[in-house]
Design an enzyme around this catalytic site. Structure first.
Site, short mmCIF file in Angstrom:
data_model
loop_
_atom_site.label_atom_id
_atom_site.label_comp_id
_atom_site.label_asym_id
_atom_site.label_seq_id
_atom_site.Cartn_x
_atom_site.Cartn_y
_atom_site.Cartn_z
N CYS A 12 0.84 -1.20 0.00
CA CYS A 12 0.00 0.00 0.00
C CYS A 12 0.88 1.25 0.00
O CYS A 12 2.10 1.17 0.18
CB CYS A 12 -0.91 0.00 1.23
N CYS A 15 2.95 1.71 3.11
CA CYS A 15 4.05 0.75 3.16
C CYS A 15 5.22 1.24 2.31
O CYS A 15 6.38 1.15 2.72
CB CYS A 15 3.59 -0.62 2.67
#
Length: 83
Positions: A12, A15
């Site tokens: 994501c 991340c």
């Protein structure tokens, strides 16, 4: 011996932000460390992490479920790598 730093997350945006910040923190600290990205959900769960992103230094979870500031990240990584 090089510190083993893992950024846990499925890929994501948070991340990816944390992975980039972690790499920058390691470079700024001039640490002898290997930074890798872990996207495998089973491996992430093996660290008892249920909310990502997370950072693991030498097997110890130092951040989970958030993206800390770079200064905080540098302190957490530096402390864990020198422990």
């Amino acid at each position: 011996m090089a510190a083993d730093i893992k950024v846990l997350g499925p890929g994501c945006a948070k991340c990816k932000t944390l992975e980039k910040a972690t790499q920058e923190a390691v470079e700024e600290l001039q640490l002898n460390a290997t930074v890798s990205k872990v996207e495998d959900i089973m491996e992430i769960m093996s660290y008892n992490v249920v909310s990502t992103p997370a950072v693991v230094v030498d097997g110890k979870v130092v951040v989970k479920g958030r993206v800390p500031s770079k200064d905080e990240l540098k302190k957490l990584i530096g402390d864990a790598a020198n422990a």
